[in-house]
Design a protein around this motif. Sequence first.
Motif, PDB file in Angstrom:
ATOM      1  N   ALA A   1       0.829  -1.207   0.000  1.00 41.33           N
ATOM      2  CA  ALA A   1       0.000   0.000   0.000  1.00 41.33           C
ATOM      3  C   ALA A   1       0.865   1.260   0.000  1.00 41.33           C
ATOM      4  O   ALA A   1       0.573   2.236  -0.688  1.00 41.33           O
ATOM      5  CB  ALA A   1      -0.939  -0.005   1.201  1.00 41.33           C
ATOM      6  N   LEU A   2       1.961   1.196   0.759  1.00 43.85           N
ATOM      7  CA  LEU A   2       2.873   2.344   0.798  1.00 43.85           C
ATOM      8  C   LEU A   2       3.478   2.616  -0.568  1.00 43.85           C
ATOM      9  O   LEU A   2       3.520   3.745  -1.034  1.00 43.85           O
ATOM     10  CB  LEU A   2       4.061   2.048   1.729  1.00 43.85           C
TER      11      LEU A   2
ATOM     12  N   THR B   1      -0.779  -8.822 -10.299  1.00 38.45           N
ATOM     13  CA  THR B   1      -0.054  -7.544 -10.228  1.00 38.45           C
ATOM     14  C   THR B   1      -1.010  -6.470  -9.721  1.00 38.45           C
ATOM     15  O   THR B   1      -2.206  -6.513 -10.000  1.00 38.45           O
ATOM     16  CB  THR B   1       0.530  -7.108 -11.592  1.00 38.45           C
ATOM     17  N   ILE B   2      -0.455  -5.531  -8.972  1.00 38.18           N
ATOM     18  CA  ILE B   2      -1.235  -4.435  -8.391  1.00 38.18           C
ATOM     19  C   ILE B   2      -1.152  -3.205  -9.284  1.00 38.18           C
ATOM     20  O   ILE B   2      -2.099  -2.459  -9.452  1.00 38.18           O
ATOM     21  CB  ILE B   2      -0.669  -4.123  -6.983  1.00 38.18           C
ATOM     22  N   ARG B   3       0.045  -2.988  -9.820  1.00 33.87           N
ATOM     23  CA  ARG B   3       0.236  -1.970 -10.853  1.00 33.87           C
ATOM     24  C   ARG B   3       0.892  -2.687 -11.994  1.00 33.87           C
ATOM     25  O   ARG B   3       2.051  -3.044 -11.852  1.00 33.87           O
ATOM     26  CB  ARG B   3       1.131  -0.818 -10.353  1.00 33.87           C
ATOM     27  N   PRO B   4       0.243  -2.953 -13.136  1.00 32.05           N
ATOM     28  CA  PRO B   4      -1.148  -2.624 -13.438  1.00 32.05           C
ATOM     29  C   PRO B   4      -2.149  -3.513 -12.694  1.00 32.05           C
ATOM     30  O   PRO B   4      -1.814  -4.624 -12.274  1.00 32.05           O
ATOM     31  CB  PRO B   4      -1.233  -2.889 -14.948  1.00 32.05           C
ATOM     32  N   LEU B   5      -3.373  -2.998 -12.580  1.00 31.34           N
ATOM     33  CA  LEU B   5      -4.448  -3.683 -11.861  1.00 31.34           C
ATOM     34  C   LEU B   5      -5.552  -4.031 -12.860  1.00 31.34           C
ATOM     35  O   LEU B   5      -6.099  -3.157 -13.528  1.00 31.34           O
ATOM     36  CB  LEU B   5      -4.998  -2.731 -10.790  1.00 31.34           C
TER      37      LEU B   5
ATOM     38  N   TRP C   1      -2.595  -2.824   6.168  1.00 26.74           N
ATOM     39  CA  TRP C   1      -3.548  -2.225   7.101  1.00 26.74           C
ATOM     40  C   TRP C   1      -4.680  -1.580   6.304  1.00 26.74           C
ATOM     41  O   TRP C   1      -4.484  -1.206   5.137  1.00 26.74           O
ATOM     42  CB  TRP C   1      -2.836  -1.176   7.955  1.00 26.74           C
ATOM     43  N   PRO C   2      -5.850  -1.429   6.914  1.00 27.70           N
ATOM     44  CA  PRO C   2      -7.011  -0.980   6.132  1.00 27.70           C
ATOM     45  C   PRO C   2      -6.931   0.458   5.614  1.00 27.70           C
ATOM     46  O   PRO C   2      -7.403   0.751   4.517  1.00 27.70           O
ATOM     47  CB  PRO C   2      -8.188  -1.141   7.109  1.00 27.70           C
TER      48      PRO C   2
ATOM     49  N   ILE D   1      -4.445  -1.210  -0.415  1.00 22.16           N
ATOM     50  CA  ILE D   1      -4.759  -1.630  -1.779  1.00 22.16           C
ATOM     51  C   ILE D   1      -6.259  -1.954  -1.866  1.00 22.16           C
ATOM     52  O   ILE D   1      -6.923  -1.649  -2.852  1.00 22.16           O
ATOM     53  CB  ILE D   1      -3.935  -2.875  -2.181  1.00 22.16           C
ATOM     54  N   ALA D   2      -6.796  -2.552  -0.795  1.00 20.00           N
ATOM     55  CA  ALA D   2      -8.242  -2.840  -0.774  1.00 20.00           C
ATOM     56  C   ALA D   2      -9.039  -1.550  -0.916  1.00 20.00           C
ATOM     57  O   ALA D   2     -10.026  -1.501  -1.655  1.00 20.00           O
ATOM     58  CB  ALA D   2      -8.611  -3.566   0.522  1.00 20.00           C
ATOM     59  N   SER D   3      -8.592  -0.511  -0.233  1.00 23.06           N
ATOM     60  CA  SER D   3      -9.289   0.781  -0.351  1.00 23.06           C
ATOM     61  C   SER D   3      -9.268   1.246  -1.802  1.00 23.06           C
ATOM     62  O   SER D   3     -10.266   1.757  -2.318  1.00 23.06           O
ATOM     63  CB  SER D   3      -8.597   1.852   0.495  1.00 23.06           C
TER      64      SER D   3
END
Lengths: 366, 348
Positions: B159-160, B261-265, B287-288, B292-294
Amino acid sequence: MSSTEVKPDAQRRAKPSDELTPETLNKWLYDMMLIREFELRTMAAYQQAKIGGFCHIYIGQEATVVGTFGAVNHDDPIITAYRDHGHALARGMHPNHCMAEMFGKITGCAKGKGGSMHMFDKPNHLYGGHGIVGAQTPVGTGLAFGAKYELEVLGGGTKKVCLAYLGDGALNQGALHEAMNLAGLLSIPVIYIVENNGYSMGTSIQRGTTMAHDLGAKAAAYGIDFLEVDGFDVIDLYDGFKPFADACREKQRPGFVDLKTYRYQGHSMSDPQKYRTKEEVSQFQEKDSIDRLAHLLLNERGTLGEDEYKAMQKEIKEIVKESIKFSESSPDPDVEAELYSDVYANIEPNLSPTRDYNHGAKNDLL
Amino acid sequence: MTTTIADIDIPAPNLTAELPPFEGDRVIQFREALREAMSEEMRRDPRIFLMGEEVAEYNGAYKVSQGMLEEFGAKRIIDSPISENGFAGLGIGAAMYGLRPIIEFMSWSFSLVAADQILNNAPKMLYMSGGQWGCPIVFRGNDGAGGQLGSTHSWCVEALYANVPGLKMAIPSCPYDAKGLLKTALRDPDPVFFLESERMLGDKAHVPEEEYYIPFGQAELRREGDSCTVVSFGRPVNFCIEAADQLAAEGINVDVLDMRTIRPLDVEAIERSLRKTNRIVVVDQSWPFASIASEVITQVIERFFDYLDHQPIRVNSDDVPAPYAKPLEQAFLPHAGKIVEAVKQTLS
């Protein structure tokens, strides 16, 4: 030279600078004068709000880049911090592209995306222009590592050295110490050149750095060869630095240089300079490196004619004036084409939730 | 060999080729799949080197690089001192010079001390230089909770770091993907953050012997069902599969989408599933807050709001530092129990 050629009473030993031709020295004077004139115009443009952001002026330190670049090859990689206009010009970037970058124009070396602190020039092997104090030193170590890897693993290329410049403020950053440890340990041919102008912004080196009187102690801690050299006389600087750089190249080992210099202007354009006296500044201005070299070539050696010198001054004024005109008349980066270009080399869908990335205009330097 | 960097020209891999079967009997560990990817690419491309703590003489702190020193030698498999900011920056310089570094972080937790190099330099170099220099580098290592490692060693950095434009991020959940995604990462000209998990390195599954490249940005359906869409990536995909199997026993079938992959999603894959299920749970070990979930849920709401019959639910690690005690750590993770509960909530 064999010992029989040296007279027993000879006071003067052969110096590396003896090999420099009058043309080279004239070119050095030209480059130093160009940097100074360029920076004067930069300051004026900044005051007219044509240049934004942070802007760090190189005036006073011109001999540093000219003397050290003169001692290495054009394809040796160079990396520096944010006081970088002098490095760009001395490495051969056209003043138009350097000035246009500060004006934030598409014709700038980084297409107006970098600004004053991010001068990059691939054809001239200048790997930036970096904004975070000391962060360029591990990267410079990697450039030198790359060159050595090319030689040793791929079997191609030549023996190179990377010159990684830093200010004395970076002496206190962990990045530098990690880089020096790696360079010493892995025998990486990078030369860390401390452009020691005595102040990290408003903090004098004595107030920020231990062993400021003997920076060689820091090099010794990492098993790195050390050189202390005067940056006010470009010829002395060259005479000290050339054999040092040659040895680093030959041995493929790192080096660390305490290069004494001074900036006449403030840290950045918004510095009231309350931390030093006007007398201190003028004391250094009296031993100005450009005046010294001009005096040597014009008066002592007579290798530069008065007319030639005047023509040089005139040409430089015109070139720099032209760089302002060029920058003013250059277009802004097109928002549609440039805001989302140069983020990814391999653009794929869904890299961003906002919109797709794109390829922008070709960089003028490439 | 006498080659300069400029002489080397390795074309991009064919990312549209059909992938080999997921099922098979060549069962190896996740760590071996990673090693296979690196070794295959290093044999092809002499510009690739591996640097990190204990990667060479120790044979890898987690045995990922076991035997690689022997094959490739000390000039290409390089032990670094404990100096993440230094060797991450060295990798970036080497990448700018034209090499293809693999920088191993023993743990992504330790990459925090290299944040300036990996966030300020690697992903921004292309932009800052106006397109002159990119940074083809792979940073890889263990991410997320290991086993009772406490809060400083259990970082989920996705997420960071995924917040920063210019980088790509791959997070495999199984040995098959570990090989195929890492091979793609090693051929990509952009900086790739490759997140593994200490807890998965010993996982065993079929990994094809042949070379294959899993394209980035293409999610994979791990379980199929029309009740709810469960989106995840990395180790928690396995928690989702466990939850899906428990739910299936109760007659509730869900789609489990492994984003890879998260980037790209791959939001299109999420859309396809949502059209069918109209419900979504996103499982993420970060953490929420601003996770990434957000991000996934924001994109779902922005684009696919009309498909939703229930508000989206995120399942994250609990919003506390990672604890040491075993029951606390178990409770902290986005485990199957939490996922089952979340799916049922969307169906209520």
